[in-house]
Scaffold this motif. Structure first.
Motif, PDB file in Angstrom:
ATOM      1  N   TYR A  49       0.835  -1.196   0.000  1.00 62.74           N
ATOM      2  CA  TYR A  49       0.000   0.000   0.000  1.00 62.74           C
ATOM      3  C   TYR A  49       0.871   1.247   0.000  1.00 62.74           C
ATOM      4  O   TYR A  49       1.817   1.342   0.775  1.00 62.74           O
ATOM      5  N   ASP A  50       0.524   2.195  -0.866  1.00 67.34           N
ATOM      6  CA  ASP A  50       1.183   3.492  -0.904  1.00 67.34           C
ATOM      7  C   ASP A  50       0.375   4.425  -0.009  1.00 67.34           C
ATOM      8  O   ASP A  50      -0.756   4.797  -0.327  1.00 67.34           O
ATOM      9  N   ILE A  51       0.943   4.796   1.110  1.00 62.23           N
ATOM     10  CA  ILE A  51       0.216   5.589   2.099  1.00 62.23           C
ATOM     11  C   ILE A  51      -0.135   6.984   1.575  1.00 62.23           C
ATOM     12  O   ILE A  51      -1.099   7.595   2.019  1.00 62.23           O
ATOM     13  N   ALA A  52       0.629   7.484   0.609  1.00 62.71           N
ATOM     14  CA  ALA A  52       0.331   8.805   0.034  1.00 62.71           C
ATOM     15  C   ALA A  52      -0.953   8.791  -0.792  1.00 62.71           C
ATOM     16  O   ALA A  52      -1.594   9.828  -0.965  1.00 62.71           O
ATOM     17  N   ASP A  53      -1.361   7.627  -1.267  1.00 69.00           N
ATOM     18  CA  ASP A  53      -2.592   7.489  -2.045  1.00 69.00           C
ATOM     19  C   ASP A  53      -3.755   7.294  -1.071  1.00 69.00           C
ATOM     20  O   ASP A  53      -3.801   6.313  -0.329  1.00 69.00           O
ATOM     21  N   ALA A  54      -4.691   8.230  -1.063  1.00 62.99           N
ATOM     22  CA  ALA A  54      -5.787   8.210  -0.089  1.00 62.99           C
ATOM     23  C   ALA A  54      -6.589   6.911  -0.112  1.00 62.99           C
ATOM     24  O   ALA A  54      -6.943   6.373   0.938  1.00 62.99           O
ATOM     25  N   SER A  55      -6.882   6.388  -1.288  1.00 64.76           N
ATOM     26  CA  SER A  55      -7.685   5.161  -1.361  1.00 64.76           C
ATOM     27  C   SER A  55      -6.892   3.947  -0.882  1.00 64.76           C
ATOM     28  O   SER A  55      -7.453   3.046  -0.249  1.00 64.76           O
ATOM     29  N   GLU A  56      -5.598   3.908  -1.148  1.00 66.49           N
ATOM     30  CA  GLU A  56      -4.776   2.795  -0.662  1.00 66.49           C
ATOM     31  C   GLU A  56      -4.615   2.866   0.858  1.00 66.49           C
ATOM     32  O   GLU A  56      -4.649   1.839   1.537  1.00 66.49           O
ATOM     33  N   ARG A  57      -4.438   4.080   1.386  1.00 65.63           N
ATOM     34  CA  ARG A  57      -4.323   4.243   2.846  1.00 65.63           C
ATOM     35  C   ARG A  57      -5.628   3.791   3.503  1.00 65.63           C
ATOM     36  O   ARG A  57      -5.620   3.075   4.503  1.00 65.63           O
ATOM     37  N   TRP A  58      -6.781   4.174   2.921  1.00 65.16           N
ATOM     38  CA  TRP A  58      -8.082   3.773   3.453  1.00 65.16           C
ATOM     39  C   TRP A  58      -8.199   2.250   3.464  1.00 65.16           C
ATOM     40  O   TRP A  58      -8.603   1.655   4.472  1.00 65.16           O
ATOM     41  N   PRO A  87     -14.431   7.628  10.703  1.00 67.45           N
ATOM     42  CA  PRO A  87     -15.843   7.706  10.292  1.00 67.45           C
ATOM     43  C   PRO A  87     -16.110   7.115   8.905  1.00 67.45           C
ATOM     44  O   PRO A  87     -17.239   6.733   8.614  1.00 67.45           O
ATOM     45  N   THR A  88     -15.100   7.034   8.054  1.00 65.03           N
ATOM     46  CA  THR A  88     -15.304   6.563   6.685  1.00 65.03           C
ATOM     47  C   THR A  88     -14.982   5.086   6.498  1.00 65.03           C
ATOM     48  O   THR A  88     -15.294   4.522   5.448  1.00 65.03           O
ATOM     49  N   LEU A  89     -14.337   4.461   7.483  1.00 67.68           N
ATOM     50  CA  LEU A  89     -13.920   3.067   7.311  1.00 67.68           C
ATOM     51  C   LEU A  89     -15.125   2.135   7.272  1.00 67.68           C
ATOM     52  O   LEU A  89     -16.000   2.198   8.134  1.00 67.68           O
ATOM     53  N   MET A  90     -15.148   1.273   6.274  1.00 68.69           N
ATOM     54  CA  MET A  90     -16.220   0.288   6.129  1.00 68.69           C
ATOM     55  C   MET A  90     -15.817  -0.958   6.918  1.00 68.69           C
ATOM     56  O   MET A  90     -15.055  -1.793   6.435  1.00 68.69           O
ATOM     57  N   LEU A  91     -16.341  -1.054   8.137  1.00 71.74           N
ATOM     58  CA  LEU A  91     -15.979  -2.141   9.049  1.00 71.74           C
ATOM     59  C   LEU A  91     -17.216  -2.932   9.443  1.00 71.74           C
ATOM     60  O   LEU A  91     -18.316  -2.380   9.506  1.00 71.74           O
ATOM     61  N   PRO A  92     -17.025  -4.214   9.751  1.00 69.81           N
ATOM     62  CA  PRO A  92     -18.152  -4.984  10.285  1.00 69.81           C
ATOM     63  C   PRO A  92     -18.663  -4.320  11.570  1.00 69.81           C
ATOM     64  O   PRO A  92     -17.885  -3.749  12.350  1.00 69.81           O
ATOM     65  N   GLN A  93     -19.942  -4.396  11.782  1.00 61.18           N
ATOM     66  CA  GLN A  93     -20.577  -3.741  12.924  1.00 61.18           C
ATOM     67  C   GLN A  93     -19.918  -4.144  14.244  1.00 61.18           C
ATOM     68  O   GLN A  93     -19.652  -3.298  15.099  1.00 61.18           O
ATOM     69  N   GLN A  94     -19.644  -5.427  14.415  1.00 64.43           N
ATOM     70  CA  GLN A  94     -19.057  -5.914  15.662  1.00 64.43           C
ATOM     71  C   GLN A  94     -17.641  -5.368  15.846  1.00 64.43           C
ATOM     72  O   GLN A  94     -17.246  -5.000  16.946  1.00 64.43           O
ATOM     73  N   CYS A  95     -16.873  -5.299  14.769  1.00 67.78           N
ATOM     74  CA  CYS A  95     -15.518  -4.753  14.828  1.00 67.78           C
ATOM     75  C   CYS A  95     -15.564  -3.290  15.265  1.00 67.78           C
ATOM     76  O   CYS A  95     -14.849  -2.871  16.184  1.00 67.78           O
ATOM     77  N   ARG A  96     -16.407  -2.511  14.621  1.00 71.45           N
ATOM     78  CA  ARG A  96     -16.538  -1.088  14.964  1.00 71.45           C
ATOM     79  C   ARG A  96     -16.970  -0.939  16.427  1.00 71.45           C
ATOM     80  O   ARG A  96     -16.439  -0.101  17.160  1.00 71.45           O
TER      81      ARG A  96
END
Length: 114
Positions: A49-58, A87-96
């Motif tokens: 992952y390239d951390i400078a790339d917003a979608s890859e960091r996400w 707030p934007t991370l798509m995580l399983p409900q239980q994980c969040r």
């Protein structure tokens, strides 16, 4: 031969053990460059992952929060970046729910955008 029945309402998703660091202050991951993760975090052919790339960091943060050990989370996640992305991370409900119960600061970021 005895049969074992799964109790009504039992869901596998509710029993996945999600890891968390002891403290958000333990998160000192990189804020630039590239990161390669282990295959239990990302089974892709090239889990870099390239951390400078917003979608890859996400994508990196989603996978590390869900699948990494606490030590790996400390190595790959940056506290400031996690709070910003939370707030934007798509995580399983239980994980969040597990992360937000342990770290109320993350839950507060969700209330700020609501």
């Amino acid at each position: 031969m005895s049969e074992t029945l799964v109790p009504r309402g039992w869901r596998y998703a509710d029993h996945i053990p999600y890891n968390t660091p002891a403290s958000l202050d333990d998160l000192h991951g990189p804020t630039s460059g590239t990161v390669r993760v282990q295959e239990h975090i990302d089974t892709g052919l090239n889990p870099v992952y390239d951390i400078a790339d917003a979608s890859e960091r996400w994508s990196l943060y989603v996978k590390v929060v869900q699948s990494a050990t606490a030590a790996e989370q400390a190595a790959f996640l940056d506290r400031t970046a996690l709070v910003e992305l939370w707030p934007t991370l798509m995580l399983p409900q239980q994980c969040r729910a597990i992360w937000e119960a342990k770290f109320p600061e993350l839950a507060a970021t969700m209330r700020q955008i609501a």
